[in-house]
Enzyme design. Structure first.
Site, PDB file in Angstrom:
ATOM      1  N   THR A 345       0.840  -1.191   0.000  1.00 18.86           N
ATOM      2  CA  THR A 345       0.000   0.000   0.000  1.00 18.86           C
ATOM      3  C   THR A 345       0.871   1.235   0.000  1.00 18.86           C
ATOM      4  O   THR A 345       2.044   1.182   0.413  1.00 18.86           O
ATOM      5  CB  THR A 345      -0.937   0.012   1.231  1.00 18.86           C
ATOM      6  OG1 THR A 345      -1.816   1.148   1.153  1.00 18.86           O
ATOM      7  CG2 THR A 345      -0.149   0.082   2.522  1.00 18.86           C
ATOM      8  N   ASP A 346       0.317   2.339  -0.481  1.00 17.97           N
ATOM      9  CA  ASP A 346       1.053   3.595  -0.540  1.00 17.97           C
ATOM     10  C   ASP A 346       1.013   4.255   0.836  1.00 17.97           C
ATOM     11  O   ASP A 346      -0.058   4.392   1.422  1.00 17.97           O
ATOM     12  CB  ASP A 346       0.415   4.511  -1.596  1.00 17.97           C
ATOM     13  CG  ASP A 346       1.185   5.812  -1.768  1.00 17.97           C
ATOM     14  OD1 ASP A 346       2.285   5.911  -1.216  1.00 17.97           O
ATOM     15  OD2 ASP A 346       0.670   6.713  -2.446  1.00 17.97           O
ATOM     16  N   LYS A 347       2.174   4.668   1.328  1.00 16.52           N
ATOM     17  CA  LYS A 347       2.226   5.276   2.661  1.00 16.52           C
ATOM     18  C   LYS A 347       1.752   6.724   2.662  1.00 16.52           C
ATOM     19  O   LYS A 347       1.386   7.258   3.689  1.00 16.52           O
ATOM     20  CB  LYS A 347       3.659   5.232   3.205  1.00 16.52           C
ATOM     21  CG  LYS A 347       4.630   6.142   2.455  1.00 16.52           C
ATOM     22  CD  LYS A 347       5.994   6.137   3.074  1.00 16.52           C
ATOM     23  CE  LYS A 347       6.954   7.047   2.329  1.00 16.52           C
ATOM     24  NZ  LYS A 347       6.534   8.456   2.323  1.00 16.52           N
ATOM     25  N   THR A 348       1.796   7.405   1.490  1.00 14.96           N
ATOM     26  CA  THR A 348       1.468   8.824   1.448  1.00 14.96           C
ATOM     27  C   THR A 348       0.051   9.068   1.941  1.00 14.96           C
ATOM     28  O   THR A 348      -0.897   8.485   1.432  1.00 14.96           O
ATOM     29  CB  THR A 348       1.620   9.379   0.015  1.00 14.96           C
ATOM     30  OG1 THR A 348       2.940   9.109  -0.425  1.00 14.96           O
ATOM     31  CG2 THR A 348       1.345  10.869  -0.014  1.00 14.96           C
TER      32      THR A 348
END
Length: 527
Positions: A345-348
């Site tokens: 998953t994207d951490k942003t």
């Protein structure tokens, strides 16, 4: 789906719009390059409706209840109950309700567990969809504004840049190195170049890939920039026409296939066992007793508690995930989550503030240099493509150090929009009576197009040793959590006014800018 596409006459839908001269097209449809006014847009929305394709009607509560009831295992138990009604009540001298009551309780428990979780989760998902809206940039009242895609209407002038989703079917009226990905409609991975050029030979226009000046709803901009006028919205678009003819449902999950497989196996065993047991016992006992015994054998081999165990286990998983703010629309998907070995998953925006801040502007030796910030600002401020959070961070930093207003006087000549293959963006500007091409982008890509570097006003040849030293600087910044972008330039001596990606060569490296995406306060670093 291919059959559905063949039924859509693309020549009839777009042939006239794609073969009409630009100015004639605008005049014919009474369109203005400055876009619609708010009043005109409101009238068009009332007349033609919102820019939405037809959606399936929201399910009622009884639809979810019926879906939860008619699972494969429940159907087997219900079938057994019907047989028991005949054998234990209708044929029996003394009616017995025990088995029927037990099965009814198990079916009810399984159904209600599945129903309550599914209904609650789907309602939460519907509310979430209402909150989240996709937007696009249009010109309204002679201003560039972001509006929800559903409010795009006929005659709107839409601005496109790398990363943009095409919000409706558009006729291109201006373009700059525009490439569009149409894989969502055609399945082809190759990007298609879109231009303002006319389609002259109508006989060859038999698929959407042949329309070079039409962009289609649901596709996306890979690189370049453009301006297009909306010619079709909602169900009248090619996407809408196809969507209304597609009837295929979603593919079943491995869990659902497994349940169906077990259910079919049980049914086969029952169909095989009941007649055999009945024939063996009918010679020694009367017909009713033999048939009742055969049905009892079928009940014994059926795992009566399995539906309840499945529903309760899946429901427990859904409840645990809901506590982590994750909505599970279908309980069957819990098994898919459990079968995952790696979940990416994207951490942003999850672990971080999703607000990038420019912290460093360094020359080729890793020293702070305001000249690097100046060139970075000119590139970010003057480019008209996709305004990324990196550009916003550069402009914001320029404001804090007071160089923004002093650099606004520089004149822009042209630009080469960002794309995901080059991974850089260039702006040609007039600076101090000389023309320069300023480029920013990924470090490796910038190093590949540079042959010299500048340090304290002196230009030197870029050697392998110097490149390795710069890579070490960037690596150290990366290890400290910085996102690094390189800046380079080239002096233009031939009074060129039209630029493309082939001009991005033999450039002079200036330095690097480093960005941080600060972690959220509640996120603690584990030692």
């Amino acid at each position: 789906m291919s059959d559905s596409k063949e039924n859509v006459d693309v020549l009839k839908m777009y042939g006239e719009d794609s073969t009409t001269q630009r100015d004639e097209f605008l005049k014919k449809h009474n369109l203005n390059e400055k876009g619609l006014t708010s009043k005109q847009a409101e009238i068009n929305i009332k007349k033609f409706g919102l820019n939405e394709t037809k959606k399936a009607k929201p399910k009622k509560w009884y639809n979810y209840l019926l879906q939860s009831l008619l699972t494969p295992f429940n159907c087997i138990l219900i079938g057994i109950s019907i047989i028991l009604i005949y054998t234990d009540i209708y044929l029996a001298i003394e009616p017995s309700y025990a088995n029927i009551i037990v099965i009814a309780i198990l079916v009810t428990a399984s159904t209600l567990l599945d129903f309550f979780e599914s209904y609650r989760s789907n309602k939460a998902a519907e509310k979430l969809r209402e909150i989240v809206e996709t937007t696009t940039t249009v010109i309204r009242d002679n201003k560039e504004i972001n509006i929800p895609v559903k409010n795009v209407t006929l005659g709107d002038i839409v601005l496109l840049s790398a990363g943009s989703i095409i919000p409706a079917d558009l006729r291109i009226i201006e373009s700059k190195d525009l490439y569009v990905g149409q894989a969502s409609l055609t399945g082809e991975s190759d990007n298609i170049k879109k231009t303002v050029e006319l389609e002259n030979n109508q006989e060859e226009l038999d698929s959407i890939s042949d329309f070079d000046n039409i962009c289609f709803m649901g596709t996306n901009v890979v690189s370049g920039s453009a301006k297009g006028v909306v010619i079709k919205i909602g169900d009248s678009t090619y996407f809408g026409e196809i969507a209304n003819t597609v009837t295929s449902g979603k593919e079943k999950t491995a869990f659902q296939k497994g349940i169906e497989s077990i259910s079919k196996l049980l049914i086969r065993i029952m169909i095989f066992m009941i007649p055999i047991v009945f024939l063996i016992n009918v010679e020694k006992h009367d017909i009713i007793l033999a048939f009742t015994f055969a049905v009892a054998i079928a009940i014994c081999i059926t795992p009566l508690l399995l539906p309840v165990i499945l529903s309760s286990s899946l429901s427990k998983g859904a409840v645990r995930m809901s506590k982590k703010k994750t909505i599970v629309k279908k309980l069957d998907s819990i098994q898919n989550f459990g079968a995952m070995n790696i979940f990416c998953t994207d951490k942003t925006g999850t672990l971080t503030e999703d607000k990038i801040v420019l912290e460093k502007y360094l020359n080729v030796n890793g020293e702070e240099d305001f000249n690097i910030l100046k060139y970075a600002f000119l590139n970010a401020y003057l480019q008209t493509g996709l305004k990324s959070n990196i550009d916003e961070a550069v402009v914001a930093k320029a404001k804090t150090v007071g160089i923004e207003n002093s650099l606004k006087k520089y004149k822009k000549i042209d630009e080469i929009p960002f794309d995901f293959s080059r991974r850089c963006l260039s702006v040609a500007v007039e600076i101090d009576n000389k023309d320069e091409l300023i480029t920013k982008g990924a470090v490796e890509e910038i190093l590949n197009i540079c042959t010299t570097f500048e340090y304290k006003g002196q230009t030197e040849k870029l050697t392998n040793e110097k490149i390795e030293n710069m890579r070490k600087i960037c690596k150290n910044l990366n290890e400290e959590g910085f996102r690094v972008v390189a800046i380079c330039k080239k002096i233009i001596t031939n009074n060129k006014k039209d630029f493309n990606s082939t001009d991005e060569k033999d450039m002079t490296l200036l330095g690097f800018i480093g960005f941080l995406d600060p972690p959220k306060r509640k996120v603690q670093k584990k030692q």
